[in-house]
Design a protein around this motif. Sequence first.
Motif, PDB file in Angstrom:
ATOM      1  N   SER A 178       0.808  -1.110  -0.051  1.00  0.00           N
ATOM      2  CA  SER A 178      -0.014   0.162  -0.049  1.00  0.00           C
ATOM      3  C   SER A 178       0.724   1.362   0.163  1.00  0.00           C
ATOM      4  N   ILE A 179       0.203   2.411  -0.403  1.00  0.00           N
ATOM      5  CA  ILE A 179       0.805   3.862  -0.524  1.00  0.00           C
ATOM      6  C   ILE A 179      -0.183   4.730   0.037  1.00  0.00           C
ATOM      7  N   HIS A 180       0.100   5.695   0.659  1.00  0.00           N
ATOM      8  CA  HIS A 180      -0.715   6.621   1.107  1.00  0.00           C
ATOM      9  C   HIS A 180      -1.247   7.539  -0.231  1.00  0.00           C
ATOM     10  N   GLN A 181      -2.697   7.644  -0.626  1.00  0.00           N
ATOM     11  CA  GLN A 181      -3.003   8.278  -1.702  1.00  0.00           C
ATOM     12  C   GLN A 181      -2.620   9.647  -1.922  1.00  0.00           C
ATOM     13  N   ASP A 182      -2.326  10.353  -0.746  1.00  0.00           N
ATOM     14  CA  ASP A 182      -1.847  11.523  -0.843  1.00  0.00           C
ATOM     15  C   ASP A 182      -0.488  12.031  -0.737  1.00  0.00           C
ATOM     16  N   SER A 183       0.321  10.822  -0.800  1.00  0.00           N
ATOM     17  CA  SER A 183       1.877  10.956  -0.556  1.00  0.00           C
ATOM     18  C   SER A 183       2.649  11.411  -1.631  1.00  0.00           C
ATOM     19  N   LEU A 184       2.070  11.228  -2.864  1.00  0.00           N
ATOM     20  CA  LEU A 184       2.515  11.538  -4.196  1.00  0.00           C
ATOM     21  C   LEU A 184       1.699  12.467  -4.942  1.00  0.00           C
ATOM     22  N   SER A 185       2.084  13.062  -5.898  1.00  0.00           N
ATOM     23  CA  SER A 185       1.220  13.684  -6.946  1.00  0.00           C
ATOM     24  C   SER A 185       1.724  13.532  -8.358  1.00  0.00           C
ATOM     25  N   ASP A 186       1.003  13.905  -9.616  1.00  0.00           N
ATOM     26  CA  ASP A 186       1.747  13.901 -10.668  1.00  0.00           C
ATOM     27  C   ASP A 186       2.859  14.769 -11.062  1.00  0.00           C
ATOM     28  N   GLN A 187       3.040  15.588  -9.998  1.00  0.00           N
ATOM     29  CA  GLN A 187       4.327  16.561 -10.056  1.00  0.00           C
ATOM     30  C   GLN A 187       5.522  15.907  -9.526  1.00  0.00           C
ATOM     31  N   ASN A 188       5.516  14.858  -8.899  1.00  0.00           N
ATOM     32  CA  ASN A 188       6.785  14.240  -8.191  1.00  0.00           C
ATOM     33  C   ASN A 188       7.566  13.246  -9.412  1.00  0.00           C
ATOM     34  N   LYS A 189       8.943  13.450  -9.208  1.00  0.00           N
ATOM     35  CA  LYS A 189       9.642  12.535  -9.883  1.00  0.00           C
ATOM     36  C   LYS A 189      10.432  11.677  -8.890  1.00  0.00           C
ATOM     37  N   THR A 190      10.033  10.430  -8.946  1.00  0.00           N
ATOM     38  CA  THR A 190      10.623   9.470  -8.190  1.00  0.00           C
ATOM     39  C   THR A 190      11.615   8.531  -8.478  1.00  0.00           C
ATOM     40  N   VAL A 191      12.073   8.140  -7.549  1.00  0.00           N
ATOM     41  CA  VAL A 191      13.330   6.933  -7.530  1.00  0.00           C
ATOM     42  C   VAL A 191      12.855   5.934  -6.478  1.00  0.00           C
ATOM     43  N   ILE A 192      12.698   4.366  -7.124  1.00  0.00           N
ATOM     44  CA  ILE A 192      12.262   3.523  -6.357  1.00  0.00           C
ATOM     45  C   ILE A 192      13.276   2.828  -5.608  1.00  0.00           C
ATOM     46  N   ILE A 193      13.406   2.476  -4.300  1.00  0.00           N
ATOM     47  CA  ILE A 193      14.525   1.724  -3.559  1.00  0.00           C
ATOM     48  C   ILE A 193      14.372   0.641  -2.633  1.00  0.00           C
ATOM     49  N   ASP A 194      14.910  -0.546  -3.087  1.00  0.00           N
ATOM     50  CA  ASP A 194      14.540  -1.773  -2.218  1.00  0.00           C
ATOM     51  C   ASP A 194      15.984  -2.298  -1.944  1.00  0.00           C
ATOM     52  N   ASP A 195      16.083  -3.148  -0.846  1.00  0.00           N
ATOM     53  CA  ASP A 195      17.459  -3.797  -0.690  1.00  0.00           C
ATOM     54  C   ASP A 195      17.846  -4.637  -1.842  1.00  0.00           C
ATOM     55  N   LEU A 196      16.838  -5.497  -2.491  1.00  0.00           N
ATOM     56  CA  LEU A 196      17.189  -6.559  -3.157  1.00  0.00           C
ATOM     57  C   LEU A 196      16.214  -6.795  -4.445  1.00  0.00           C
ATOM     58  N   ILE A 197      16.417  -6.948  -5.719  1.00  0.00           N
ATOM     59  CA  ILE A 197      15.365  -7.385  -6.737  1.00  0.00           C
ATOM     60  C   ILE A 197      15.706  -8.633  -7.179  1.00  0.00           C
ATOM     61  N   ALA A 198      14.681  -9.741  -6.781  1.00  0.00           N
ATOM     62  CA  ALA A 198      14.836 -11.130  -7.399  1.00  0.00           C
ATOM     63  C   ALA A 198      13.957 -11.132  -8.529  1.00  0.00           C
ATOM     64  N   THR A 199      12.664 -11.439  -8.603  1.00  0.00           N
ATOM     65  CA  THR A 199      11.838 -11.740  -9.583  1.00  0.00           C
ATOM     66  C   THR A 199      11.597 -10.210 -10.131  1.00  0.00           C
ATOM     67  N   GLY A 200      11.512  -9.415  -9.227  1.00  0.00           N
ATOM     68  CA  GLY A 200      11.029  -8.043  -9.774  1.00  0.00           C
ATOM     69  C   GLY A 200       9.539  -7.686  -9.200  1.00  0.00           C
ATOM     70  N   GLY A 201       8.802  -8.477  -8.842  1.00  0.00           N
ATOM     71  CA  GLY A 201       7.464  -8.484  -8.471  1.00  0.00           C
ATOM     72  C   GLY A 201       7.061  -7.442  -7.556  1.00  0.00           C
ATOM     73  N   THR A 202       7.901  -7.373  -6.502  1.00  0.00           N
ATOM     74  CA  THR A 202       7.626  -6.295  -5.640  1.00  0.00           C
ATOM     75  C   THR A 202       7.814  -4.879  -6.051  1.00  0.00           C
ATOM     76  N   ALA A 203       9.021  -4.602  -6.708  1.00  0.00           N
ATOM     77  CA  ALA A 203       9.261  -3.318  -7.320  1.00  0.00           C
ATOM     78  C   ALA A 203       8.372  -3.029  -8.394  1.00  0.00           C
ATOM     79  N   LYS A 204       7.920  -3.848  -9.022  1.00  0.00           N
ATOM     80  CA  LYS A 204       6.913  -3.849 -10.230  1.00  0.00           C
ATOM     81  C   LYS A 204       5.630  -3.386  -9.651  1.00  0.00           C
ATOM     82  N   ALA A 205       5.075  -4.041  -8.440  1.00  0.00           N
ATOM     83  CA  ALA A 205       4.022  -3.678  -7.463  1.00  0.00           C
ATOM     84  C   ALA A 205       4.183  -2.093  -7.195  1.00  0.00           C
TER      85      ALA A 205
END
Length: 174
Positions: A106-133
């Motif tokens: 889940s993510i808070h609905q109001d934590s980002l807007s269409d103005q934000n440019k993001t970078v996703i960070i996690d410890d590890l990518i295996a199948t990629g499912g978590t990052a893709k979600a």
Amino acid sequence: MDNLSQIKSNLRNIPNFPKPGINFKDITTILNQTSIFKFVIDGLAQKLTTIDFDTIVAIESRGFIFASPLAYILNKNLVLVRKKGKLPHKTFDIDYSLEYGINSLSIHQDSLSDQNKTVIIDDLIATGGTAKATYDLIQQSGASVGCVLFFIELVALKGRHLFPDHLVQSLIQE
Ligand code: AMP
């Protein structure tokens, strides 16, 4: 030994955890050594020097460990993606399959807007499912994703193939 070799030699492999067939990458042996953890954070920060972004989206729970110091030293917003039921305000939710089970994020609905440019960070990518979600959750908020960054990439599992149109980076390839 160079920094990357020192990081690699301090990562601990736990065979058959949390179930048979999974070679678990234990990062606790990095975290409890000041200089090695610093190499990791500095190395990850280096990967973001050319990216135009304002917000780091961190994935629970080990992603938080790396995202928080990066947000601090790079002066970026920090947004949390958490397991379903943990965030207290209105959320966007998604179900997905993990290398070892099924999960909901889940993510808070109001934590980002269409103005934000993001970078996703996690410890590890295996199948990629978590990052893709996580990417799909960010999409719901209208924000863009400039880079997907991991401490460790399990290359054989080809998780980066889920992001054909995005820059995917990792500090350590295993
Ligand atoms: P995946 O969605 O398959 O890319 O799995 C990535 C997520 O599961 C990350 O949040 C990791 O923390 C965790 N994970 C998956 N496989 C492993 C592994 N072999 N060792 C440590 N963590 C893992």
